[in-house]
Structure formats: C-alpha cells, structure tokens
Write an enzyme that holds these catalytic residues in place. Structure first.
Site, short mmCIF file in Angstrom:
data_model
loop_
_atom_site.label_atom_id
_atom_site.label_comp_id
_atom_site.label_asym_id
_atom_site.label_seq_id
_atom_site.Cartn_x
_atom_site.Cartn_y
_atom_site.Cartn_z
N CYS A 71 -54.30 47.48 9.98
CA CYS A 71 -55.36 46.67 10.58
C CYS A 71 -56.73 47.33 10.38
CB CYS A 71 -55.06 46.39 12.06
SG CYS A 71 -56.12 45.10 12.75
N HIS A 96 -50.01 44.28 12.58
CA HIS A 96 -49.64 45.41 13.44
C HIS A 96 -48.12 45.55 13.54
CE1 HIS A 96 -53.50 46.72 15.21
NE2 HIS A 96 -53.86 45.45 15.14
N GLU A 101 -46.51 48.05 14.29
CA GLU A 101 -46.20 48.98 15.38
C GLU A 101 -46.22 48.32 16.75
OE1 GLU A 101 -50.68 49.05 15.47
OE2 GLU A 101 -49.08 48.57 14.07
#
Length: 245
Positions: free
Chosen positions: A107, A192, A194
């Site tokens: 990002c 994202h 994660e």
C-alpha cells in the site's frame, strides 16, 4: 538458511490492533506465521522491526545485514515531503540499487517504492477503495499469482503510470496500477494482505465515527469485510519471490 526480512514500520496500527499484535511488526509476523504453517516461522524468515517514523536517524537496518526489506502501509501520504518520508524514499532507492537485497511494498510501501523509482504518486479523484475488492490480473500478474485475487483495501492515493523496469501485476476500475514487479528486485501491492477482518473492522468503525467515511461507503465496506480474501496466499507469493535466486 532463513531469509532476513526487515519490516519498515511506516505507521502504528489502530489502537485495538496495535495492542493485540504489537505494531505492524506483529501484524506481519502474524501473516507470515500463517503463510509458512505448519513449519515454524523461524525456519523460513528472521523478522526485525524498524520504526522509520519516530526514529528515522537510527531505525534503518544495514543493508548488508538483511536479505530483503518490506515497507508497511500507513495513514500518511507517500507523496508528502516530511523529513522521515524523504529519508525512507532515499533508503528504498539505495535498496533497489543493491545487488542482493529485495524489496516488498505494501500500500503506502507500494507507493514509496514507485516514488523512489521516479513515478508519480498522488491523491486519486476516484475516491476510496476499502474492504474486500477483487483485482484483475495482467498477463504478468497471472504468471506471478496464478489466479484472480480478492484483497483487503484501504487507500485513496495511488501510483500513476508505471515505474521504469516494472511490470504492472493487477488493476481495478479505480486504480490501474495495483502492484508491480521488477524481476529479481521488487514486488509491490496496493492492497493489504496483512489485514485481518478485525483490523479492517476497527478501521471502518473509526473512520466512520470521525466522519471520514460517509454512511454508504461505511456500510458497503462493512458488508464485504467478512468475505474471503487472499492475504495468506499473497504472503506465500512474496516468500517465493524472496527465495528465488
């Protein structure tokens, strides 16, 4: 031998996530632990965390002591000229020129890598992309990922154009450059991988309460937040990239 991966933390997660995971270092440790399971994380990766916002003069690892760096997401704008952002851009530029160290950008990190390569990063007039979003893969993206991806998003800034030497991996209607590959050097994604459902849920709630997200945008993001997304799979792709000779 496990790879030495330095996590460059460009922000602090939202409060509950920060308490639960212990910063973005902990968030990425959680992701990669699941990605390598059932093997222990330490058999594949040795992770170190580096807060580049609050300690920019001392945070950075020696590039000779790591095999790769990963730049996290952030609430900050990658196109700003704050001292710590300029320092980060310059460090990433050095890493990209290194003959051995590889670079992963997530990002904000995707945008920082692009900026280090001379590409334009700016606020999009298409508005926010949030929650679970399906991306369209390019031919190179199909080689790298092998399947269409659904990823968690939280951005309204983006990379315009394609950095020199890079190949775009994916796009959406709002964001033509949703990640890119420089073979043997760097891989980036605008999404994202994660993030978990609880992290995204907390961000949605906080930004709705603050008035940043209007009701319709908030409701749409909340409805999609529980959908499947390919974060663990993407982390496995990152590992494969890092392990390639």
């Amino acid at each position: 031998m496990p790879l030495r991966l330095a996590i460059l933390e460009a922000d602090t997660p939202v409060p509950a996530a920060n308490e639960r995971y212990g910063g973005y270092f902990g968030v990425f440790k959680h992701l990669f632990t699941r990605a390598v399971a059932p093997a222990p994380l330490e058999s594949e990766l040795i992770l170190t965390g580096h807060n580049v916002v609050h300690n920019p003069s001392t945070a950075y690892p020696n590039l000779e002591d790591v095999d790769a760096i990963l730049i996290s997401g952030s609430k900050h704008n990658a196109f700003e000229d704050d001292e710590w952002i300029l320092t980060l851009v310059e460090f990433v530029r050095k890493a990209l020129l290194h003959d051995r160290v590889k670079v992963v950008g997530i990002c904000f990190g995707h945008q920082i890598v692009a900026r280090a390569l001379g590409a334009l990063v700016a606020r999009s007039d298409q508005g926010w992309e949030i929650s679970v979003v399906e991306t369209r893969l390019t031919e190179k993206g199909k080689e790298v990922f092998g399947k269409e991806r659904e990823t968690l998003q939280m951005h309204r800034d983006q990379v315009f154009g394609v950095p020199p030497g890079a190949e775009v991996l994916a796009s959406t209607d709002k964001c033509p450059n949703h990640g890119f590959l420089i073979p043997g050097r760097a891989i980036t994604v605008q999404g994202h991988p994660e993030f978990t459902e609880d992290i995204m849920g907390e961000i949605l709630e906080l930004r709705h309460e603050s008035g940043l997200f209007v009701d319709d945008l908030y409701r749409s993001g909340k409805e999609r937040n529980g959908d499947h997304h390919d974060g663990i799979f993407m982390a496995q792709v990152f590992l494969k990239f890092l392990q390639e000779q």
